[in-house]
Enzyme design. Structure first.
Site, PDB file in Angstrom:
ATOM      1  N   GLY A  50      10.761 -34.276 -43.997  1.00  0.00           N
ATOM      2  CA  GLY A  50      10.662 -33.833 -45.367  1.00  0.00           C
ATOM      3  C   GLY A  50       9.078 -32.976 -45.610  1.00  0.00           C
ATOM      4  N   LYS A  66      -1.636 -37.041 -38.096  1.00  0.00           N
ATOM      5  CA  LYS A  66      -1.727 -36.574 -39.438  1.00  0.00           C
ATOM      6  C   LYS A  66      -2.880 -35.846 -39.556  1.00  0.00           C
ATOM      7  CE  LYS A  66       1.180 -39.903 -40.653  1.00  0.00           C
ATOM      8  NZ  LYS A  66       2.574 -39.449 -41.142  1.00  0.00           N
ATOM      9  N   GLY A 125      10.095 -39.442 -51.374  1.00  0.00           N
ATOM     10  CA  GLY A 125       9.812 -40.576 -50.633  1.00  0.00           C
ATOM     11  C   GLY A 125      10.812 -40.807 -49.661  1.00  0.00           C
ATOM     12  N   HIS A 126      10.761 -41.577 -48.537  1.00  0.00           N
ATOM     13  CA  HIS A 126      11.636 -41.549 -47.303  1.00  0.00           C
ATOM     14  C   HIS A 126      12.624 -42.544 -47.666  1.00  0.00           C
ATOM     15  CE1 HIS A 126       8.385 -44.131 -45.933  1.00  0.00           C
ATOM     16  NE2 HIS A 126       7.768 -43.344 -45.262  1.00  0.00           N
ATOM     17  N   ILE A 186       8.862 -37.798 -37.871  1.00  0.00           N
ATOM     18  CA  ILE A 186       8.736 -36.678 -36.837  1.00  0.00           C
ATOM     19  C   ILE A 186       7.498 -36.323 -36.314  1.00  0.00           C
ATOM     20  CG2 ILE A 186       8.471 -34.605 -38.402  1.00  0.00           C
ATOM     21  CD1 ILE A 186      11.084 -33.563 -36.341  1.00  0.00           C
ATOM     22  N   LEU A 246      12.622 -38.113 -39.906  1.00  0.00           N
ATOM     23  CA  LEU A 246      12.047 -37.638 -41.274  1.00  0.00           C
ATOM     24  C   LEU A 246      11.250 -36.380 -41.274  1.00  0.00           C
ATOM     25  CD1 LEU A 246      11.147 -41.531 -42.201  1.00  0.00           C
ATOM     26  CD2 LEU A 246      13.164 -40.381 -42.642  1.00  0.00           C
ATOM     27  N   GLN A 262      17.030 -34.670 -48.569  1.00  0.00           N
ATOM     28  CA  GLN A 262      16.849 -35.747 -49.572  1.00  0.00           C
ATOM     29  C   GLN A 262      16.714 -34.971 -50.909  1.00  0.00           C
ATOM     30  OE1 GLN A 262      12.460 -35.824 -47.841  1.00  0.00           O
ATOM     31  NE2 GLN A 262      12.505 -37.176 -49.379  1.00  0.00           N
ATOM     32  N   LYS A 318       5.846 -29.292 -41.241  1.00  0.00           N
ATOM     33  CA  LYS A 318       4.940 -29.882 -40.479  1.00  0.00           C
ATOM     34  C   LYS A 318       5.420 -29.942 -38.933  1.00  0.00           C
ATOM     35  CE  LYS A 318       1.519 -33.666 -39.772  1.00  0.00           C
ATOM     36  NZ  LYS A 318       1.305 -34.966 -40.019  1.00  0.00           N
TER      37      LYS A 318
END
Length: 508
Positions: free
Chosen positions: A115, A396, A222-223, A252, A113, A190, A127
């Protein structure tokens, strides 16, 4: 009298609050439909088809948002999952691996993921392009891991990146550097959904342009959007055509989410002959994870319950580490043919996450989102596997970044593993203050990353810098008050120390 006022007065005179609400709902749906058609009419020919699919997907989500009475689950129906529905990883691993592990691996696709932007860490762009270890970015490490698999087992495991309109262009530019790697890389985007004005419940976008003014009018939803956009991109069918059977999906920025051969073997060679269509890796909660989504039994099915769905009076119970012992790592293994079947039957059911935002100009908007793991209840024979904490290593914040850059971990073929010199398997608790929030500033404050092998807890606040070869042990608290500065000198060993006030070591 406007038509809305007419509808309202009719509904009220009919005496029904329900009728009144229904009239409002229909009016909102109609107004949304008109606005979306206006937006679609601004699409260039080349983007018409996928924009239409995006807006249809959004319209379905908006319809459900108006229909459903809040996100809450019925707390009385929540039960602990049955014993066999969450298997310990040790049991999965004890089965060993078959001789034909290469042919099993050739049925797998790794999906990351991708995004998200690095804005929360003060970085521009995706990121996944932030450097995390020895100049390697999240994306570099991912490619190295899969290339190592393909070389070791002589396989063709591809990497698929789910980008968003925010990350697609920058990611594609970078992908050229992997053209000589032994990894086939695919991307798909997405959806791009319109943000909705909180008051009027209408889109704030007037057209589809990518102008600066319009940038805030759109968002990636959102995923949970992976199912529809993977299917719509045509890539799902391509991969099924190549004989692929399962995807391994993860964020990721979770450096612990590497391909696990034992879980893959469990999926393709189930002990009871019944294949799982969906496996969620969960791990034991600590006090730091009390807000993480948890697996429960709900109306006879495994169901992911997020904190946003919990009725207010039960939030403390939900956070209890003793009642709900595990949380979702968002490492998921999902059957490709099952995604295709459910997508075509329009039967993937995910709760709507209503995400309120305030834009730079002060406008309050709402984003409607879904989470990939919430679909677990739509799949057959779903399973949770309780994996070691090492498979959940998300980055994060710069506090997380400090851990993965340190000597707590060694890097091998793109994978980080806890150093054998660390005497206990838990990670230290690190809290870096606001002077460290942005990656660039964080990097200037460490001449080299401290030795943290024997560290339990680190709190740093204020204007603090670290010289080379600093060693931190036990509990270390460093607080520079406002206007003060603390320089930890090169080679300092801090064990169970509190440092505060003003400390500057001057070179003579």
């Amino acid at each position: 009298m406007s038509s809305l006022a007419n509808d309202i007065s009719k509904a009220m005179s009919g005496g029904g609050m329900a009728q009144f609400q229904e009239a409002i709902r229909q009016e909102l749906e109609e107004a949304m439909k008109v606005d979306l058609e206006k937006i679609l009419s601004t699409a260039p020919e080349s983007e018409l088809e996928h924009t239409k699919k995006d807006l249809e997907g959004f319209q379905k989500l908006f319809h459900r948002f108006l229909q459903e009475k809040g996100p809450s689950v019925d707390w009385g129906k929540i039960q602990r999952p049955p014993e066999d529905s969450i298997q310990p990883y040790e049991k999965i691993k004890a089965r060993g691996l078959p001789d034909n592990i290469s042919s099993v691996l050739n049925k797998l696709v790794v999906v990351k993921l991708n995004g998200g932007l690095g804005t929360s860490m003060g970085c521009k762009g995706p990121k996944s392009l932030i450097g995390v270890r020895n100049e390697n970015t999240f994306l570099d490490l991912t490619v190295k891991q899969i290339e190592h698999l393909n070389k070791t087992y002589n396989t063709e495991v591809p990497l698929v990146l789910m980008n968003s309109f925010n990350t697609d262009e920058d990611t594609k530019k970078i992908l050229q550097k992997y053209s000589h790697c032994r990894v086939k890389i695919y991307t798909f985007n997405q959806s791009r959904y319109p943000r909705v004005n909180k008051e009027s419940l209408l889109p704030i976008a007037k057209d589809l342009s990518y102008s600066v003014e319009n940038a805030e009018a759109w968002y990636p939803p959102g995923h949970g959007d992976i199912y529809a956009s993977f299917y719509n991109s045509g890539l799902l069918d391509t991969l099924i055509g190549e004989g692929k059977e399962y995807i391994f999906v993860s964020n990721i920025d979770n450096l612990g989410a590497t391909v696990d051969l034992y879980i893959l073997n469990h999926l393709t060679n189930p002990p009871n002959g019944k294949r799982c269509e969906f496996v969620m890796e969960v791990t034991d909660k600590t006090r730091a994870d009390v807000k993480g989504g948890t697996l429960t039994q709900y109306e006879g099915k495994l169901r992911l319950v997020e904190i946003a769905q919990v009725p207010k009076p039960h939030v403390d119970e939900f956070k209890s580490v003793s009642k709900f012992k595990i949380f979702n790592t968002n490492n998921l293994w999902i059957s490709l043919s099952a995604i295709k079947r459910l997508q075509e039957a329009n039967s993937i059911d995910m709760e709507i996450i209503v995400n309120p935002k305030t834009l730079d100009g002060g406008l309050n908007v709402v984003q409607l989102e879904t989470a990939v793991g919430a679909a677990i209840k739509s799949f057959e024979n779903s399973l949770g596997i309780n994996v070691p904490r090492s498979r959940f290593l998300p980055v994060k914040t710069t506090s997380d970044l400090l851990l993965v850059m340190s000597n707590l971990y060694s890097l091998n073929a793109g994978s980080l593993t806890m150093s054998e010199k660390r005497e206990f398997p838990t990670v230290p608790l690190v809290k870096l203050g606001s002077s460290f929030t942005k990656v660039q500033e964080y990097l200037t404050r460490f001449e080299s990353i401290p030795d943290m092998l024997e560290l339990d807890h680190l709190t740093v606040s204020g204007d603090v810098t670290f010289g080379k070869n600093v060693v931190l042990k036990g509990t270390v608290i460093i607080i520079a008050n406002h206007g003060d500065r603390i320089d930890i000198p090169p080679g300092a060993v801090l064990e169970n120390k509190i440092v505060s006030g003003n400390l500057r070591i001057l070179d003579h």
